[in-house]
Write an enzyme that holds these catalytic residues in place. Structure first.
Site, mmCIF file in Angstrom:
data_model
loop_
_atom_site.group_PDB
_atom_site.id
_atom_site.type_symbol
_atom_site.label_atom_id
_atom_site.label_comp_id
_atom_site.label_asym_id
_atom_site.label_seq_id
_atom_site.Cartn_x
_atom_site.Cartn_y
_atom_site.Cartn_z
ATOM 1 N N GLN A 48 0.813 -1.226 0.000
ATOM 2 C CA GLN A 48 0.000 0.000 0.000
ATOM 3 C C GLN A 48 0.840 1.267 0.000
ATOM 4 O OE1 GLN A 48 0.230 -2.165 2.554
ATOM 5 N NE2 GLN A 48 0.046 -1.155 4.541
ATOM 6 N N GLY A 79 -6.253 -17.190 -5.683
ATOM 7 C CA GLY A 79 -4.927 -17.780 -5.531
ATOM 8 C C GLY A 79 -3.830 -16.846 -5.997
ATOM 9 N N ASP A 91 1.214 -11.142 3.763
ATOM 10 C CA ASP A 91 2.459 -11.253 4.527
ATOM 11 C C ASP A 91 2.758 -12.717 4.836
ATOM 12 O OD1 ASP A 91 2.661 -8.481 4.543
ATOM 13 O OD2 ASP A 91 1.627 -8.281 6.467
#
Length: 296
Positions: A155, A211, A238
């Site tokens: 971001q 996915g 993450d």
């Protein structure tokens, strides 16, 4: 290259509030519940790598409240190497404040705090680095120092200059991004996706429930998402990166790395908080084999 994975970026305290309504100016509404959790993209990835049994070093700028907040001991107990942290004595730790109402509308605020010092800091010499969401100029300088570079614009991409972004991409070996970030990277650099594939050895594009796709030397592999009962999608990316990188350092194929990343992400979304449900390698392997068969 050593086995250490150095992760650059934010270590943040996340304050998550459930509110009756998102307040407009000059309005006030009750807070129904709140939690304080450990987060920040770089800290999330480093914590997941260490929990999986990998060697992770966190390169971040932390404030004068890092120790007494419990964040320091939390990461130490997991096994994250904190020797490369920058301790900023006149700033508090980075914080994120997220307000969610009953209709799942959100309002968020981010306090850079200690992370605001990144432009003044000199990056260390490391072999293998993952550049998570962080300050652009520090990441650019870091990309020129490391032997092997993974990059996740995230971001913070909106804060990058074209010059810093190009510097990083020119030194990147593995690029992680979602579809929106790939489009923005192409727009900012005037490089098509084909150009990016030709200049970067491996590109992983995540597609949420769809996915991920791994592009490598003219071929691509589709990795399905691992289906679980999702409580909070925050931090799934993450977890994916951590699983992928640990597997990559172990010498697994790119396809297996992607599958391991998908499995780790599935654990993260089962609980609120990016570091509250991280699997060990053994726990990850059990779910891997339930979904993909025997781990090679």
């Amino acid at each position: 290259m050593t086995e250490m994975i150095s992760v650059v970026g934010h270590a943040a305290l996340d304050y998550l509030f459930e509110v009756e309504r998102i307040a407009s100016p000059n309005e006030s509404y009750p807070i129904l519940e709140y939690e304080t959790l450990f987060g920040g993209g770089a800290a999330n990835i480093a914590a997941a790598i260490a929990t999986l049994g990998g060697n992770a070093s966190l390169i971040s700028a932390v404030g004068n409240d890092f120790e007494h907040s419990g964040f320091e001991s939390h990461l130490e107990n997991i096994g994250v190497d904190l020797s490369l942290l920058y301790h900023i004595e006149d700033k508090k730790c980075t914080r994120a404040f997220v307000y969610t109402d009953r209709q799942h509308n959100q309002s968020s605020y981010f306090y850079w705090g200690s992370s605001a010092k990144f432009p003044e800091l000199e990056p260390p010499e490391v072999d293998f680095v993952h550049l998570a969401t962080a300050e652009a100029s520090f990441n650019a300088r870091m990309s020129k120092k490391a032997d092997f570079v993974c990059f996740d614009p995230g971001q913070d991409l909106v804060t990058y200059s074209k010059e810093n972004l190009v510097t990083i991409l020119d030194n990147t070996d593995i690029l992680f991004a979602n579809r929106h970030e790939i489009r923005r990277v192409s727009s900012m650099t005037h490089r098509s996706f084909e150009d990016l594939k030709n200049s970067i050895d491996t590109i992983i594009v995540t597609c949420d429930a769809g996915g991920s796709r791994i592009y490598h030397q003219g071929s691509h592999i589709h990795i399905p998402a691992v289906k679980v009962e999702a409580v909070d999608p925050t931090g799934a990316g993450d977890g994916y990166r951590a699983g992928f990188l640990v597997a990559f350092k172990k010498g697994f194929s790119l396809e297996t790395c992607g599958k391991i990343g998908a499995v780790v992400a599935s654990f993260v979304v089962e609980r609120t908080g990016c570091q509250t449900n991280l699997p060990t390698w053994e726990i990850m392997q059990k779910r891997y084999e339930e979904n993909f068969g025997q781990l090679p």
